[in-house]
Design an enzyme around this catalytic site. Structure first.
Site, PDB file in Angstrom:
ATOM      1  CG  HIS A 534      -1.891  -1.029   1.112  1.00 21.69           C
ATOM      2  ND1 HIS A 534      -2.748  -1.488   2.322  1.00 21.69           N
ATOM      3  CD2 HIS A 534      -2.323  -2.228   0.293  1.00 21.69           C
ATOM      4  CE1 HIS A 534      -3.579  -2.475   1.948  1.00 21.69           C
ATOM      5  NE2 HIS A 534      -3.249  -2.786   0.569  1.00 21.69           N
TER       6      HIS A 534
HETATM    7  C1  LIG Z   1       0.496  -7.053  -5.085  1.00 19.21           C
HETATM    8  C2  LIG Z   1      -0.515  -6.031  -4.712  1.00 19.21           C
HETATM    9  C3  LIG Z   1      -1.725  -6.173  -3.943  1.00 19.21           C
HETATM   10  C4  LIG Z   1      -2.611  -5.468  -3.712  1.00 19.21           C
HETATM   11  N1  LIG Z   1      -3.702  -5.643  -3.041  1.00 19.21           N
HETATM   12  C5  LIG Z   1      -4.532  -4.738  -2.646  1.00 19.21           C
HETATM   13  C6  LIG Z   1      -5.886  -5.108  -2.331  1.00 19.21           C
HETATM   14  O1  LIG Z   1      -6.290  -6.466  -2.070  1.00 19.21           O
HETATM   15  N2  LIG Z   1      -6.687  -4.196  -2.177  1.00 19.21           N
HETATM   16  C7  LIG Z   1      -6.282  -2.885  -2.466  1.00 19.21           C
HETATM   17  O2  LIG Z   1      -7.388  -1.879  -1.997  1.00 19.21           O
HETATM   18  N3  LIG Z   1      -5.064  -2.461  -2.648  1.00 19.21           N
HETATM   19  C8  LIG Z   1      -4.267  -3.619  -3.010  1.00 19.21           C
HETATM   20  N4  LIG Z   1      -3.113  -2.993  -3.315  1.00 19.21           N
HETATM   21  C9  LIG Z   1      -2.771  -1.711  -3.584  1.00 19.21           C
HETATM   22  C10 LIG Z   1      -3.656  -0.980  -4.818  1.00 19.21           C
HETATM   23  O3  LIG Z   1      -3.639  -1.860  -6.001  1.00 19.21           O
HETATM   24  C11 LIG Z   1      -2.729   0.307  -5.041  1.00 19.21           C
HETATM   25  O4  LIG Z   1      -2.754   1.183  -4.233  1.00 19.21           O
HETATM   26  C12 LIG Z   1      -3.493   0.838  -6.211  1.00 19.21           C
HETATM   27  O5  LIG Z   1      -3.469   0.196  -7.431  1.00 19.21           O
HETATM   28  C13 LIG Z   1      -2.464   2.343  -6.497  1.00 19.21           C
HETATM   29  O6  LIG Z   1      -2.977   3.109  -7.787  1.00 19.21           O
HETATM   30  P1  LIG Z   1      -2.192   4.115  -8.477  1.00 19.21           P
HETATM   31  O7  LIG Z   1      -2.974   4.691  -9.523  1.00 19.21           O
HETATM   32  O8  LIG Z   1      -1.677   4.955  -7.441  1.00 19.21           O
HETATM   33  O9  LIG Z   1      -0.971   3.276  -9.103  1.00 19.21           O
HETATM   34  P2  LIG Z   1      -0.784   1.992 -10.074  1.00 19.21           P
HETATM   35  O10 LIG Z   1      -2.082   1.396  -9.973  1.00 19.21           O
HETATM   36  O11 LIG Z   1       0.490   1.151  -9.760  1.00 19.21           O
HETATM   37  O12 LIG Z   1      -0.689   2.868 -11.502  1.00 19.21           O
HETATM   38  C14 LIG Z   1       0.473   3.460 -11.962  1.00 19.21           C
HETATM   39  C15 LIG Z   1       0.875   3.103 -13.378  1.00 19.21           C
HETATM   40  O13 LIG Z   1       1.477   4.171 -13.934  1.00 19.21           O
HETATM   41  C16 LIG Z   1       2.524   3.530 -15.009  1.00 19.21           C
HETATM   42  N5  LIG Z   1       3.639   4.328 -14.892  1.00 19.21           N
HETATM   43  C17 LIG Z   1       4.413   4.400 -14.043  1.00 19.21           C
HETATM   44  N6  LIG Z   1       5.810   5.179 -14.330  1.00 19.21           N
HETATM   45  C18 LIG Z   1       5.384   5.232 -15.450  1.00 19.21           C
HETATM   46  C19 LIG Z   1       6.047   6.306 -16.616  1.00 19.21           C
HETATM   47  N7  LIG Z   1       7.050   6.733 -16.145  1.00 19.21           N
HETATM   48  N8  LIG Z   1       5.685   6.418 -17.658  1.00 19.21           N
HETATM   49  C20 LIG Z   1       4.325   5.635 -17.974  1.00 19.21           C
HETATM   50  N9  LIG Z   1       3.617   4.945 -17.130  1.00 19.21           N
HETATM   51  C21 LIG Z   1       4.126   4.668 -16.183  1.00 19.21           C
HETATM   52  C22 LIG Z   1       2.584   1.920 -14.388  1.00 19.21           C
HETATM   53  O14 LIG Z   1       3.174   0.999 -15.245  1.00 19.21           O
HETATM   54  C23 LIG Z   1       1.278   1.758 -13.734  1.00 19.21           C
HETATM   55  O15 LIG Z   1       0.277   0.989 -14.711  1.00 19.21           O
HETATM   56  C24 LIG Z   1      -2.110  -3.957  -3.853  1.00 19.21           C
HETATM   57  C25 LIG Z   1      -1.031  -3.607  -4.683  1.00 19.21           C
HETATM   58  C26 LIG Z   1      -0.080  -4.484  -4.926  1.00 19.21           C
HETATM   59  C27 LIG Z   1       1.183  -4.351  -6.021  1.00 19.21           C
END
Ligand SMILES: Cc1cc2nc3c(=O)[nH]c(=O)nc-3n(C[C@H](O)[C@H](O)[C@H](O)COP(=O)(O)OP(=O)(O)OC[C@H]3O[C@@H](n4cnc5c(N)ncnc54)[C@H](O)[C@@H]3O)c2cc1C
Length: 602
Positions: A534
């Site tokens: 997280h």
């Molecule tokens: C293994 C795992 C299990 C989890 N389990 C849970 C759960 O059960 N329940 C829950 O609520 N949360 C869970 N989480 C946490 C939750 O999924 C994350 O908090 C949430 O997805 C974060 O969203 P975000 O949009 O901040 O980032 P992300 O969803 O990580 O998105 C970021 C995106 O940006 C892209 N990116 C990064 N840098 C660049 C760049 N320079 N250029 C282009 N693209 C880029 C990445 O490839 C990615 O696709 C889990 C996370 C993981 C990894």
């Protein structure tokens, strides 16, 4: 009978391939798009937040929106709930690791914790365990109290309800009731092991009421609410983009496109575009209105720093000219849960048996274990520091996985457990196919803070990650109490009925400590410091009077025009639950604020 088994198996395999192909066809609809030189909005990262944001912004047909994703397409196999652990082993994971530590992750290879992150359409919503929680109302009220108008629970509740498509039949019907019509599906998962039933009943026997932990009162035990529908993971890509593929011509999606820099005019301090590495070359794309960074709590601070937005001294160290001196990369937070291993007489999930054509066939018929989200089945919230208050603010969550570390080889690899420790603790259990389960005590409001720093100015290089778990004494203390709460549950009749008992094996590094003493559990926690993934907080939201703040309450980067952050990075404090839902909330609210600021009112 044999003939019909093989006949069915063939049909099931064909069905699997048909569904996989249908999904790839959808994904391929993006491939023909040619990048324009200029868009109204550029969204960096197609993760939980990025997909939602791009879908909402492109609702205005007059805006051209570009969504850039470093990873490739999502595939059907990724969307089988039980595949979750395996995805961490593939190229759809950034495969981050924390810097070595002498005080946590001691059971992991080189004392480094594996920190997976999605690198794929849908981002971490494709890798995650689909556990759906809103967190506590107090989390959002605290955000607002810190000088962020518009973020109190009352203010954000409509956004939860906007994205939610809950089919939880017994959801709390009161004023906090879930949305039923949004894009993000939420349902109970099945099948359930007897272990999950025992966990729910034992928690009730210990005094925890059963109910909807996403409703009025968080302190409840329940079967898991999950982002699953029709036996399928409901990723952000599936929720927000699949319905639009091939239909929304003003939205361009580019995969395998790594954004290497946000372009900011150093004089006017205005963001005007990005540099992106795709198809073997680096190109510039301009933004007429705004760049929104949704690259997640590790990559967002990295990209901001690469672009000159970050702590000036640190940027100079790696040879980057600072444009805005802000506390980017600080305030890193996470949830850890040092799982406790139990044995029992009830049959647990044996992952080895799941990967058969029969299991696949069951899956298509809406049956069988492939539908369990990584094995997580039930969950409860405790306010250990405020036990008499039924409306308390949870500080520990327990969740149960109906299998042991020994029943799933992918889990051991995903965690990066040292082979010798694994063998010592679990080798015999694996060979004897012992039934067992895990209770994860997750610390919800840790006080330690970590940091993300640049390793170098090369965008392709992973940043440095310092988790700093347990650097505040509260964290180890509450962790131990969480473990003790989990162990106490074993005394309840429901757990006794399935012969649930602690695995009586001491970790090699803790064998000098008295078994089951708090010192032993502290040592256990320092070894099995399992992240629950997280990561958040590294571009903190707060007023300009807060020296740690990076974005304001409208998610605009302080001191820079036309640049926002919308993802898990902006959380001033991590919410007391699993953040994927709250990240949708951030994206939905960001989209509305952007629409307001650009005079597009729906
Ligand atoms: C293994 C795992 C299990 C989890 N389990 C849970 C759960 O059960 N329940 C829950 O609520 N949360 C869970 N989480 C946490 C939750 O999924 C994350 O908090 C949430 O997805 C974060 O969203 P975000 O949009 O901040 O980032 P992300 O969803 O990580 O998105 C970021 C995106 O940006 C892209 N990116 C990064 N840098 C660049 C760049 N320079 N250029 C282009 N693209 C880029 C990445 O490839 C990615 O696709 C889990 C996370 C993981 C990894």
């Amino acid at each position: 009978a044999e003939q019909s088994y093989y006949g069915n198996s063939m049909l099931d395999m064909m069905e699997f391939m048909r569904r996989g192909q249908a999904q790839l066809d959808l994904e391929a609809l993006d491939n023909g798009q040619k990048l324009l030189t200029k868009y109204d909005f550029i969204v960096v990262g197609a993760g939980t937040a990025g997909c939602a944001l791009a879908a909402r912004l492109s609702e205005n047909p007059r805006w051209k929106v570009l969504l850039l994703e470093a990873g490739g397409p999502e595939s059907y196999a990724m969307d089988m709930p039980i595949a979750a652990h395996y995805l961490q082993l593939g190229e759809m994971n950034w495969k981050y690791r924390t810097e070595p530590s002498a005080s946590y992750c001691l059971a992991m290879n080189n004392n480094r914790c594996n920190w997976p992150r999605g690198k794929v359409m849908g981002g971490s919503s494709v890798l995650n365990y689909m556990m759906y929680t809103r967190g506590s109302r107090r989390d959002y009220d605290r955000w607002a109290e810190l000088g962020n108008p518009g973020w109190s629970y009352r203010d954000v509740l409509p956004y939860f309800r906007k994205y939610e498509a809950s089919s939880i039949p017994d959801a709390d019907p009161g004023p906090t009731r879930p949305g039923r019509q949004g894009p993000v599906k939420i349902s109970y998962t099945e099948p359930r092991t007897r272990i999950a039933d025992a966990f729910v009943r034992a928690s009730q026997e210990a005094g925890m009421p059963r109910g909807d932990y996403n409703g009025e009162t968080q302190l409840r035990v329940s079967y898991l609410q999950a982002n699953v529908y029709n036996e399928t993971r409901w990723s952000s890509n599936r929720a927000y983009l699949y319905p639009l593929k091939g239909k929304r011509t003003n939205l361009h999606v580019k995969k395998n496109a790594l954004v290497t820099k946000v372009l900011i005019d150093p004089q006017t301090k205005t963001a005007y575009g990005i540099m992106v590495q795709t198809e073997g070359r680096v190109q510039k794309v301009l933004a007429r209105r705004e760049v929104v960074v949704s690259a997640g709590a590790i990559n967002t601070p990295q990209l901001l720093m690469l672009s000159g937005v970050g702590p000036a001294k640190h940027l100079r160290e790696v040879g980057i000219k600072p444009i805005a001196d802000l506390a980017v990369g600080y305030n890193l937070q996470d949830h850890i849960a040092p799982a406790v291993s139990m044995l029992c007489n009830a049959t647990s999930l044996q992952i080895r048996e799941m990967f058969s054509v029969k299991a696949l066939g069951d899956y298509f018929r809406g049956r069988g274990p492939l539908r369990t989200p990584g094995g997580v089945e039930a969950i409860s919230f405790y306010a250990l520091d405020d036990p008499k208050n039924p409306q308390g603010w949870a500080d520990v969550e327990l969740f149960v996985v109906g299998g042991g570390l020994q029943t799933n080889v992918a889990l051991r690899l995903a965690l990066g457990l040292r082979p010798e420790i694994y063998e010592d603790m679990f080798g015999d259990l694996e060979r004897s196919n012992a039934n067992g389960f895990l209770i994860f005590p997750m610390v919800l409001r840790a006080k330690s803070r970590g940091r993300i720093k640049l390793r170098s100015r090369r965008p392709q290089e992973h940043p440095l990650i310092y988790a700093n778990y347990f650097s505040h004494p509260y964290d180890l203390n509450i962790t131990v109490r969480g473990i003790e709460q989990a162990v106490r549950l074993l005394e309840e009749p429901a757990f006794r009925a399935i012969g649930a008992r602690l695995l009586e094996k001491r970790l090699p590094g803790c064998s000098h400590l008295r078994w089951r003493s708090s010192d032993y559990w502290a040592c256990h926690a320092r070894h099995f410091t399992f992240t629950i993934y997280h990561y958040s907080g590294t571009a903190k939201m707060g007023p300009s009077s807060d020296p740690a703040a990076v974005v304001d309450a409208r998610l605009r980067v302080h001191g820079i025009r036309n640049l926002r952050v919308a993802d898990a990075s902006i959380m001033p404090h991590l919410i007391s639950g699993h953040p994927n839902g709250p990240v949708y909330l951030i994206a939905e609210k960001a989209a509305d604020m952007i629409k307001q600021d650009h005079n597009y009112v729906l």
